[in-house]
Design a protein around this motif. Structure first.
Motif, PDB file in Angstrom:
ATOM      1  N   PHE A  35      23.875 -44.344 -20.076  1.00  0.00           N
ATOM      2  CA  PHE A  35      24.033 -44.482 -18.630  1.00  0.00           C
ATOM      3  C   PHE A  35      22.717 -44.657 -17.882  1.00  0.00           C
ATOM      4  O   PHE A  35      22.749 -44.959 -16.680  1.00  0.00           O
ATOM      5  CB  PHE A  35      24.775 -43.274 -18.062  1.00  0.00           C
ATOM      6  CG  PHE A  35      26.224 -43.222 -18.437  1.00  0.00           C
ATOM      7  CD1 PHE A  35      27.111 -44.190 -18.006  1.00  0.00           C
ATOM      8  CD2 PHE A  35      26.710 -42.197 -19.242  1.00  0.00           C
ATOM      9  CE1 PHE A  35      28.441 -44.159 -18.359  1.00  0.00           C
ATOM     10  CE2 PHE A  35      28.045 -42.145 -19.592  1.00  0.00           C
ATOM     11  CZ  PHE A  35      28.918 -43.129 -19.158  1.00  0.00           C
ATOM     12  N   THR A  36      21.581 -44.485 -18.530  1.00  0.00           N
ATOM     13  CA  THR A  36      20.300 -44.663 -17.835  1.00  0.00           C
ATOM     14  C   THR A  36      20.151 -46.065 -17.233  1.00  0.00           C
ATOM     15  O   THR A  36      19.676 -46.204 -16.097  1.00  0.00           O
ATOM     16  CB  THR A  36      19.130 -44.350 -18.768  1.00  0.00           C
ATOM     17  OG1 THR A  36      19.173 -42.955 -19.102  1.00  0.00           O
ATOM     18  CG2 THR A  36      17.795 -44.654 -18.113  1.00  0.00           C
ATOM     19  N   PRO A  37      20.517 -47.151 -17.916  1.00  0.00           N
ATOM     20  CA  PRO A  37      20.406 -48.477 -17.286  1.00  0.00           C
ATOM     21  C   PRO A  37      21.231 -48.630 -16.011  1.00  0.00           C
ATOM     22  O   PRO A  37      20.896 -49.462 -15.160  1.00  0.00           O
ATOM     23  CB  PRO A  37      20.902 -49.429 -18.383  1.00  0.00           C
ATOM     24  CG  PRO A  37      20.614 -48.711 -19.657  1.00  0.00           C
ATOM     25  CD  PRO A  37      20.860 -47.277 -19.347  1.00  0.00           C
ATOM     26  N   PHE A  38      22.294 -47.842 -15.846  1.00  0.00           N
ATOM     27  CA  PHE A  38      23.079 -47.922 -14.612  1.00  0.00           C
ATOM     28  C   PHE A  38      22.298 -47.362 -13.423  1.00  0.00           C
ATOM     29  O   PHE A  38      22.612 -47.674 -12.276  1.00  0.00           O
ATOM     30  CB  PHE A  38      24.389 -47.156 -14.776  1.00  0.00           C
ATOM     31  CG  PHE A  38      25.370 -47.827 -15.689  1.00  0.00           C
ATOM     32  CD1 PHE A  38      26.321 -48.693 -15.186  1.00  0.00           C
ATOM     33  CD2 PHE A  38      25.328 -47.611 -17.053  1.00  0.00           C
ATOM     34  CE1 PHE A  38      27.220 -49.328 -16.028  1.00  0.00           C
ATOM     35  CE2 PHE A  38      26.227 -48.234 -17.909  1.00  0.00           C
ATOM     36  CZ  PHE A  38      27.175 -49.101 -17.396  1.00  0.00           C
ATOM     37  N   VAL A  39      21.303 -46.515 -13.696  1.00  0.00           N
ATOM     38  CA  VAL A  39      20.392 -46.051 -12.650  1.00  0.00           C
ATOM     39  C   VAL A  39      19.248 -47.031 -12.462  1.00  0.00           C
ATOM     40  O   VAL A  39      18.799 -47.275 -11.333  1.00  0.00           O
ATOM     41  CB  VAL A  39      19.857 -44.645 -12.991  1.00  0.00           C
ATOM     42  CG1 VAL A  39      18.811 -44.191 -11.983  1.00  0.00           C
ATOM     43  CG2 VAL A  39      20.999 -43.641 -13.033  1.00  0.00           C
ATOM     44  N   MET A  40      18.782 -47.614 -13.544  1.00  0.00           N
ATOM     45  CA  MET A  40      17.637 -48.519 -13.472  1.00  0.00           C
ATOM     46  C   MET A  40      17.957 -49.802 -12.723  1.00  0.00           C
ATOM     47  O   MET A  40      17.091 -50.345 -12.027  1.00  0.00           O
ATOM     48  CB  MET A  40      17.147 -48.843 -14.885  1.00  0.00           C
ATOM     49  CG  MET A  40      16.608 -47.654 -15.644  1.00  0.00           C
ATOM     50  SD  MET A  40      16.126 -48.094 -17.329  1.00  0.00           S
ATOM     51  CE  MET A  40      14.830 -49.293 -17.011  1.00  0.00           C
ATOM     52  N   ARG A  41      19.178 -50.303 -12.836  1.00  0.00           N
ATOM     53  CA  ARG A  41      19.506 -51.587 -12.223  1.00  0.00           C
ATOM     54  C   ARG A  41      19.347 -51.555 -10.710  1.00  0.00           C
ATOM     55  O   ARG A  41      18.666 -52.410 -10.134  1.00  0.00           O
ATOM     56  CB  ARG A  41      20.919 -51.986 -12.626  1.00  0.00           C
ATOM     57  CG  ARG A  41      21.354 -53.358 -12.148  1.00  0.00           C
ATOM     58  CD  ARG A  41      20.538 -54.450 -12.760  1.00  0.00           C
ATOM     59  NE  ARG A  41      19.390 -54.808 -11.957  1.00  0.00           N
ATOM     60  CZ  ARG A  41      18.408 -55.572 -12.355  1.00  0.00           C
ATOM     61  NH1 ARG A  41      18.396 -56.063 -13.562  1.00  0.00           N
ATOM     62  NH2 ARG A  41      17.399 -55.855 -11.558  1.00  0.00           N
ATOM     63  N   PRO A  42      19.949 -50.608  -9.982  1.00  0.00           N
ATOM     64  CA  PRO A  42      19.706 -50.577  -8.522  1.00  0.00           C
ATOM     65  C   PRO A  42      18.267 -50.236  -8.168  1.00  0.00           C
ATOM     66  O   PRO A  42      17.758 -50.687  -7.136  1.00  0.00           O
ATOM     67  CB  PRO A  42      20.685 -49.508  -8.021  1.00  0.00           C
ATOM     68  CG  PRO A  42      21.026 -48.691  -9.198  1.00  0.00           C
ATOM     69  CD  PRO A  42      20.965 -49.611 -10.377  1.00  0.00           C
ATOM     70  N   LEU A  43      17.594 -49.452  -9.010  1.00  0.00           N
ATOM     71  CA  LEU A  43      16.191 -49.138  -8.737  1.00  0.00           C
ATOM     72  C   LEU A  43      15.324 -50.385  -8.836  1.00  0.00           C
ATOM     73  O   LEU A  43      14.457 -50.628  -7.978  1.00  0.00           O
ATOM     74  CB  LEU A  43      15.691 -48.076  -9.710  1.00  0.00           C
ATOM     75  CG  LEU A  43      16.074 -46.625  -9.404  1.00  0.00           C
ATOM     76  CD1 LEU A  43      15.614 -45.717 -10.531  1.00  0.00           C
ATOM     77  CD2 LEU A  43      15.482 -46.171  -8.075  1.00  0.00           C
ATOM     78  N   LEU A  44      15.528 -51.184  -9.862  1.00  0.00           N
ATOM     79  CA  LEU A  44      14.743 -52.412 -10.007  1.00  0.00           C
ATOM     80  C   LEU A  44      15.026 -53.377  -8.864  1.00  0.00           C
ATOM     81  O   LEU A  44      14.115 -54.080  -8.392  1.00  0.00           O
ATOM     82  CB  LEU A  44      15.049 -53.068 -11.357  1.00  0.00           C
ATOM     83  CG  LEU A  44      14.544 -52.320 -12.595  1.00  0.00           C
ATOM     84  CD1 LEU A  44      15.015 -53.018 -13.869  1.00  0.00           C
ATOM     85  CD2 LEU A  44      13.032 -52.216 -12.584  1.00  0.00           C
ATOM     86  N   PRO A  74      17.747 -44.292  -1.619  1.00  0.00           N
ATOM     87  CA  PRO A  74      19.101 -44.862  -1.547  1.00  0.00           C
ATOM     88  C   PRO A  74      19.583 -45.410  -2.887  1.00  0.00           C
ATOM     89  O   PRO A  74      20.754 -45.234  -3.244  1.00  0.00           O
ATOM     90  CB  PRO A  74      18.960 -45.974  -0.503  1.00  0.00           C
ATOM     91  CG  PRO A  74      17.790 -45.570   0.330  1.00  0.00           C
ATOM     92  CD  PRO A  74      16.843 -44.902  -0.616  1.00  0.00           C
ATOM     93  N   ALA A  75      18.692 -46.073  -3.637  1.00  0.00           N
ATOM     94  CA  ALA A  75      19.080 -46.598  -4.948  1.00  0.00           C
ATOM     95  C   ALA A  75      19.358 -45.469  -5.926  1.00  0.00           C
ATOM     96  O   ALA A  75      20.280 -45.554  -6.753  1.00  0.00           O
ATOM     97  CB  ALA A  75      17.983 -47.514  -5.487  1.00  0.00           C
ATOM     98  N   LEU A  76      18.572 -44.398  -5.861  1.00  0.00           N
ATOM     99  CA  LEU A  76      18.824 -43.238  -6.720  1.00  0.00           C
ATOM    100  C   LEU A  76      20.175 -42.606  -6.395  1.00  0.00           C
ATOM    101  O   LEU A  76      20.906 -42.197  -7.302  1.00  0.00           O
ATOM    102  CB  LEU A  76      17.703 -42.210  -6.552  1.00  0.00           C
ATOM    103  CG  LEU A  76      16.384 -42.503  -7.258  1.00  0.00           C
ATOM    104  CD1 LEU A  76      15.332 -41.485  -6.847  1.00  0.00           C
ATOM    105  CD2 LEU A  76      16.571 -42.486  -8.774  1.00  0.00           C
ATOM    106  N   ARG A 111      25.527 -41.103   6.282  1.00  0.00           N
ATOM    107  CA  ARG A 111      24.628 -40.309   7.117  1.00  0.00           C
ATOM    108  C   ARG A 111      23.166 -40.646   6.829  1.00  0.00           C
ATOM    109  O   ARG A 111      22.319 -40.616   7.725  1.00  0.00           O
ATOM    110  CB  ARG A 111      24.861 -38.827   6.874  1.00  0.00           C
ATOM    111  CG  ARG A 111      26.191 -38.326   7.406  1.00  0.00           C
ATOM    112  CD  ARG A 111      26.308 -36.824   7.263  1.00  0.00           C
ATOM    113  NE  ARG A 111      27.585 -36.350   7.799  1.00  0.00           N
ATOM    114  CZ  ARG A 111      27.936 -35.072   7.827  1.00  0.00           C
ATOM    115  NH1 ARG A 111      27.104 -34.153   7.367  1.00  0.00           N
ATOM    116  NH2 ARG A 111      29.102 -34.736   8.322  1.00  0.00           N
ATOM    117  N   ALA A 112      22.888 -40.959   5.550  1.00  0.00           N
ATOM    118  CA  ALA A 112      21.508 -41.294   5.191  1.00  0.00           C
ATOM    119  C   ALA A 112      21.166 -42.735   5.520  1.00  0.00           C
ATOM    120  O   ALA A 112      20.014 -43.150   5.389  1.00  0.00           O
ATOM    121  CB  ALA A 112      21.278 -41.051   3.700  1.00  0.00           C
ATOM    122  N   GLY A 113      22.187 -43.535   5.912  1.00  0.00           N
ATOM    123  CA  GLY A 113      21.945 -44.939   6.216  1.00  0.00           C
ATOM    124  C   GLY A 113      21.729 -45.787   5.012  1.00  0.00           C
ATOM    125  O   GLY A 113      21.117 -46.846   5.068  1.00  0.00           O
ATOM    126  N   ALA A 114      22.235 -45.356   3.839  1.00  0.00           N
ATOM    127  CA  ALA A 114      22.056 -46.117   2.598  1.00  0.00           C
ATOM    128  C   ALA A 114      23.089 -47.212   2.514  1.00  0.00           C
ATOM    129  O   ALA A 114      24.171 -47.114   3.063  1.00  0.00           O
ATOM    130  CB  ALA A 114      22.188 -45.181   1.412  1.00  0.00           C
TER     131      ALA A 114
END
Length: 287
Positions: A168-177, A212-214, A284-287
């Motif tokens: 599941f780590t790549p599912f976090v990396m994709r929006p981060l990149l 927001p990506a995190l 609320r965070a505007g993400a």
């Protein structure tokens, strides 16, 4: 001089009544997708809920120790895997996005391909490496002469946790990149020229831009880990029972469909509740 009479102007023709155009109501176009959704998803879900309402089913399931253990195991595995994916995914995404090295673009492209891999494929790869008869144990027995190797953690909760973080780590990396590709490098250059160290730049410049990506990647991983079935099944961790595994056990092995539907409804309610909570926080965070 004779004045010629002005040419007579013909009166305007009466307006022709516009033809009535029959328009189809917009709600009619919504009927086909709603019908497909009702047949494919809502009707089976309604059957599951109806079966779970069997008299005494909820009381029996909630009173069982196996359900409580499965609920605790599911939650702590999902939370721990999400935290591990966030930390590892953030570090790897920062390295790929901001540290130039040969093959960086190829690694970024591979992440997109990795997202299409089924979860059991990653679990099988870990079994080949760290299973009881895997490569690591084989090398150990060849070098030391021991009959068995020391790597037996894949059949424990830690093995399931490792497999989930790996998958599941790549599912976090994709929006981060994607977020880092929009970050202006001028901010990093200014911070570096002012004497800021790399860790401070990451903490004060990169991390705020990545929040927001995190949040998006972490919430997705959390929901997916709550519903993960293949990884737990293929690791062979007999002492690890999550809610999806309990549904499988009740329905297939014990033929207790009412209890299986109760566990399934609890799992769905937990996932939907977390999604609603994430949407509220992100707004609320505007993400």
């Amino acid at each position: 001089m004779e004045r010629r009479p002005a040419p007579s102007v013909a009166p305007p023709a009466p307006p022709v009544p516009a033809a009535r155009v029959r328009t189809t109501p917009t709600w009619i176009w919504a009927l086909p997708p709603v019908a497909v959704l009702a047949v494919v998803f809502l009707y089976p879900l309604a059957l599951v809920v109806q079966e779970s309402l069997t008299p005494g089913a909820y009381a029996d399931v909630f009173a069982s120790a196996s359900f409580r253990e499965a609920l605790v195991t599911t939650v702590w595995l999902a939370v721990a895997a999400t935290v591990g994916c966030l930390v590892l995914g953030f570090v790897l995404a920062v390295v790929i996005a901001f540290v130039p090295f040969p093959g960086g673009k190829a690694v970024s492209k591979f992440i997109d391909v990795f997202l299409s891999f089924p979860s059991f494929l990653i679990t099988l790869a870990l079994l080949f490496l760290y299973g009881t008869v895997g490569m690591a144990n084989g090398v150990w027995t060849d070098v030391t002469g021991d009959p068995t190797g020391p790597f037996r953690f894949l059949t424990t909760p830690w093995g399931v946790l490792l497999a989930e973080i790996t998958y599941f780590t790549p599912f976090v990396m994709r929006p981060l990149l994607a977020a880092f590709s929009q970050t202006e490098t001028a901010q990093l250059e200014v911070a570096s020229s002012l004497g800021a160290r790399p860790l401070r730049i990451v903490r004060q410049v990169i991390l705020p831009e990545a929040l927001p990506a995190l949040a998006a990647g972490g919430s997705l991983v959390l929901v997916m880990c709550l519903n993960e079935f293949g990884i737990v099944l293929f690791t062979g961790a007999k002492g690890v029972t999550t809610l999806p595994m309990l549904v499988y056990s009740k329905a297939i092995l014990e033929s207790d469909y009412a209890a299986a539907c109760v566990v399934a409804v609890v799992n769905v309610a937990l996932s939907v509740g977390l999604y609603v909570l994430y949407r509220g926080v992100s707004r609320r965070a505007g993400a």
